[in-house]
Design an enzyme around this catalytic site. Structure first.
Site, short mmCIF file in Angstrom:
data_model
loop_
_atom_site.label_atom_id
_atom_site.label_comp_id
_atom_site.label_asym_id
_atom_site.label_seq_id
_atom_site.Cartn_x
_atom_site.Cartn_y
_atom_site.Cartn_z
N GLU A 1 -5.52 -11.82 8.02
CA GLU A 1 -6.37 -10.63 7.91
C GLU A 1 -7.64 -10.90 7.13
OE1 GLU A 1 -4.14 -7.44 6.04
OE2 GLU A 1 -3.23 -8.75 4.57
N ASP B 1 -8.18 -5.04 7.67
CA ASP B 1 -8.73 -6.06 6.77
C ASP B 1 -9.45 -7.15 7.56
OD1 ASP B 1 -8.24 -5.35 4.03
OD2 ASP B 1 -6.11 -5.59 4.43
N HIS C 1 0.81 -1.23 0.00
CA HIS C 1 0.00 0.00 0.00
C HIS C 1 0.84 1.27 0.00
CE1 HIS C 1 -3.68 -2.23 0.52
NE2 HIS C 1 -3.25 -2.80 1.62
C1 3PY Z 1 -4.60 -3.95 7.82
O1 3PY Z 1 -4.97 -3.28 8.81
O2 3PY Z 1 -5.31 -4.77 7.23
C2 3PY Z 1 -3.26 -3.79 7.30
O3 3PY Z 1 -2.81 -4.59 6.52
C3 3PY Z 1 -2.48 -2.58 7.69
O4 3PY Z 1 -1.84 -2.01 6.60
MG MG Z 2 -4.27 -5.44 5.30
#
Ligand code: 3PY
Ligand code: MG
Length: 261
Positions: free
Chosen positions: A146, A172, A45
């Site tokens: 995530e 996520d 990102h």
């Molecule tokens: C998230 O919070 O999903 C991340 O990957 C942080 O960049």
């Molecule tokens: Mg993420």
């Protein structure tokens, strides 16, 4: 090669890192000299690409900080190329299954432990061919949990040979669990976090948290995580400037000044 952060995790010593999203040599050098244990350059990102990485890494070489990269995806060629550029570990996003974890771990290790191809550009420049003898034991492969699927498979993912740590992507994960982003106090989210920590403990590997600010990093470490990020370069810049402006104007600092991307 000696990976400071990885050895902290192995010794059970908590470590703190900073996240780098800006392709700026001065930012990287400044953060590397502040005493964090590791820095993560974000190719997923962040506003940088591989070429920037090759410029930023030399600026922090020789300092007591472990350089990590979050790769854009679970691609063996990208993982190998990041390691060849001189990082000591990769954070792989969206690891959802044992197959995903095996793919990431294999890309990080030379045979017979994995399928990494030999071409350690900066690694060999810094260490010579002795790098090849130590890399398998010192390169950190960190799998991000995530998603709902990643959580469902977390115990098996943690047990994959060659995975050194799991790292929570909390935003996520909120989406994956059907929660609004930032629902970090929701019992569904906290139960997921406990499950991830337990999976790491059972597998004998480290658990890490992407902390959006210092408070989140501190509470994560206090609750049993071994490593956490304390914020990103952009968040430090923003919160510092917000604080300065508020102080100059004699105003209270609002909630918005506490971290973020
Ligand atoms: C998230 O919070 O999903 C991340 O990957 C942080 O960049
Ligand atoms: Mg993420």
């Amino acid at each position: 090669m000696h990976n400071i952060a990885l050895n902290r995790w192995r010794d059970g010593v908590p470590s703190y890192g900073a996240w780098i999203n800006l392709p700026d040599i001065h930012v990287a050098e400044t953060l590397a000299r502040l005493g964090t244990d590791w820095l993560c350059f974000d190719l997923q990102h962040g506003l940088m690409d591989y070429r920037d990485l090759t410029v930023l890494l030399p600026a922090i070489t020789g300092l007591q900080v472990t350089p990590l990269v979050r790769v854009a995806g679970n691609q063996p060629d990208q993982i190998g190329k990041a390691l060849d550029a001189g990082v000591q570990g990769v954070i792989v996003p969206m690891v959802n299954s044992v197959e995903d974890a095996e793919r990431a771990a294999s890309a990080c290790r030379y045979p017979p432990n994995g399928t990494r191809s030999v071409g350690p550009m900066r690694d060999a420049m810094l260490e010579g061919l002795s790098y090849l003898a130590t890399a398998n034991g010192q390169v950190a492969c960190i799998a991000m949990i995530e998603t709902e699927q990643g959580l469902a498979n977390v115990e098996a993912i943690a047990a994959v040979d060659g995975i050194d740590a799991l790292f929570v992507g909390p935003m996520d994960l909120c989406y994956g669990l059907g929660l609004a982003p930032g629902s970090f106090a929701d019992p569904i989210f906290t139960a997921a976090i406990e499950r991830i920590k337990a999976a790491c403990k059972a597998a004998g590997i480290a658990a890490g948290m992407f902390g959006y600010n210092a408070e989140m990093a501190a509470s994560s470490i206090a609750s049993g995580f071994q490593f956490a990020s304390i914020g990103t370069d952009i968040s430090f810049l923003r919160s510092g400037a917000q604080q300065a402006l508020a102080t100059a104007r004699g105003e209270e600092l609002g909630e918005a000044a506490r971290g973020g991307y």
